[in-house]
Scaffold this motif. Structure first.
Motif, PDB file in Angstrom:
ATOM      1  N   CYS A  46      12.881  -2.998   4.281  1.00 28.81           N
ATOM      2  CA  CYS A  46      11.643  -3.718   3.959  1.00 28.81           C
ATOM      3  C   CYS A  46      11.540  -4.015   2.461  1.00 28.81           C
ATOM      4  CB  CYS A  46      10.417  -2.927   4.424  1.00 28.81           C
ATOM      5  SG  CYS A  46      10.277  -1.269   3.727  1.00 28.81           S
ATOM      6  N   CYS A  67       7.300  -2.829  -3.230  1.00 26.55           N
ATOM      7  CA  CYS A  67       8.002  -3.678  -2.274  1.00 26.55           C
ATOM      8  C   CYS A  67       8.192  -5.043  -2.924  1.00 26.55           C
ATOM      9  CB  CYS A  67       7.219  -3.811  -0.976  1.00 26.55           C
ATOM     10  SG  CYS A  67       6.984  -2.245  -0.101  1.00 26.55           S
ATOM     11  N   SER A 199       0.376  -6.504   5.229  1.00 28.98           N
ATOM     12  CA  SER A 199       1.453  -7.492   5.218  1.00 28.98           C
ATOM     13  C   SER A 199       0.946  -8.915   5.003  1.00 28.98           C
ATOM     14  CB  SER A 199       2.226  -7.436   6.537  1.00 28.98           C
ATOM     15  OG  SER A 199       1.379  -7.830   7.608  1.00 28.98           O
ATOM     16  N   LEU A 237       3.771  -1.604   5.131  1.00 28.35           N
ATOM     17  CA  LEU A 237       4.900  -2.537   5.130  1.00 28.35           C
ATOM     18  C   LEU A 237       6.177  -1.904   5.668  1.00 28.35           C
ATOM     19  CD1 LEU A 237       4.446  -4.508   1.788  1.00 28.35           C
ATOM     20  CD2 LEU A 237       3.744  -5.133   4.090  1.00 28.35           C
ATOM     21  N   ASP A 238       6.331  -0.580   5.517  1.00 30.33           N
ATOM     22  CA  ASP A 238       7.549   0.052   6.026  1.00 30.33           C
ATOM     23  C   ASP A 238       7.531   0.198   7.545  1.00 30.33           C
ATOM     24  OD1 ASP A 238       5.435   1.830   5.397  1.00 30.33           O
ATOM     25  OD2 ASP A 238       6.759   3.554   5.475  1.00 30.33           O
TER      26      ASP A 238
END
Length: 339
Positions: A46, A67, A199, A237-238
């Motif tokens: 990710c 990220c 996200s 997000l992961d």
């Protein structure tokens, strides 16, 4: 005389420069030591990277997740538990929550935000207990739910409006233990398409058969409770575009004054059909875009906290007949859950 003064000034200047050089060296050494002492965990699938000062034997010190070089989450641990202020951002850097802890207990102001920067929830905890005025907002900034707590006990009148913040659907008077207005407040349905703040992408919500149960229940009922849980829980997000299936059991202990406390645990057992559920079962993308990942221990620990937070941030309960209620929480991403 003038020469002595100039010489003295030069000497003081040299001393000052030497002190600046020494301070710069000390700060550089501290910075180098800190950077080497941090543990780095790369989540290549990710494009994320976690940094934590100490991982073993307990999580300790500052934490940061990036990220795509964007800071996503910051906070700190003490003796393996969250401590201090934790801040979460969307993948594009929009602030979506500020949560305060002291030694693993929620403590202080809680602020959640929508992607348009409108507030979602303004609340407060005192040493792990809900306290003060709590206000939930719609995406347009109008009041959705409001009321007050005194150390986990709901007081006075709590009001729930429709999801536009216009029509009053529910009012409960905790002083006199009765509904003043009592209409259905449910607002999500099976196959609803919703946007994830983390996200900034859309997902499909899958609602299995849910249990409606009389007696002791959350204000607005269990269906409304599960809708609120969906609004409050995160998809980090992961976990986005991965497969996962966790089941939790939340045990709410409710006093006769409708005060409530919460404990949660992960389970592998079958979830009884007669037990209320707060399901979070979603699809993010077609299978061709989904990755099979073994999530790290740190990722799992952080997700456990997010489940706990979502359940802790929910409106109050109404005591009727039972001091303890179990609610099962299936948290499923891109899998069909089989009970």
């Amino acid at each position: 005389m003038l020469a002595d003064i100039l010489q003295k000034k030069q000497k003081n200047k040299n001393i000052e420069n030497n002190m600046k050089i020494k301070l710069t060296i000390i700060l550089a050494i501290i910075s180098i030591h800190f950077s080497f002492s941090q543990k780095v965990e790369n989540l290549d699938y990710c494009n994320c990277m976690d940094k934590i000062e100490i991982k073993e034997p307990n999580l300790e010190g500052s934490f940061e997740r990036k990220c795509n070089n964007q800071v996503i989450e910051t906070g700190s641990f003490k003796n393996g538990e969250k401590n201090g202020q934790w801040i979460t951002y969307s993948k594009k850097g929009t602030l979506i929550r500020k949560v305060n802890y002291t030694d693993g207990k929620l403590n202080g102001k809680i602020e959640l935000f929508y992607l348009n920067s409108q507030p979602k929830l303004s609340a407060n905890f005192s040493n792990g207990k809900k306290d003060g005025k709590w206000t939930y907002f719609t995406k347009k900034g109008t009041v959705f739910i409001e009321g007050e707590f005194i150390l986990d006990k709901p007081i006075n009148i709590w009001t729930i409006k429709d999801d536009k913040g216009k029509k009053t659907l529910i009012q409960y008077d905790y002083a006199n233990l009765k509904y003043l207005v009592n209409n259905s407040a449910d607002f999500h349905s099976d196959n609803a398409i919703l946007k994830n703040e983390n996200s900034e992408e859309y997902y499909i919500l899958k609602y299995p058969n849910r249990v409606k149960k009389d007696g002791t229940q959350p204000i607005g009922g269990f269906y409304f409770g599960s809708d609120i849980f969906v609004e409050l829980v995160e998809v980090p997000l992961d976990y986005w575009d991965t497969y996962m299936n966790y089941k939790y059991k939340a045990t709410f202990k409710i006093g006769t004054d409708s005060s409530n406390s919460l404990s949660i645990e992960k389970i592998n057992d079958h979830m009884p059909d007669s037990t209320p559920i707060y399901p979070f079962i979603i699809s993010t993308n077609p299978d061709s875009k989904i990755k099979k990942i073994e999530h790290s221990e740190l990722s799992i620990k952080l997700l456990d906290y997010k489940i706990f937070e979502a359940l802790s941030f929910m409106p109050p309960w109404i005591y009727k007949d039972s001091n303890e209620v179990e609610v099962y929480v299936p948290y499923v991403i891109n899998k069909i859950l089989k009970y």
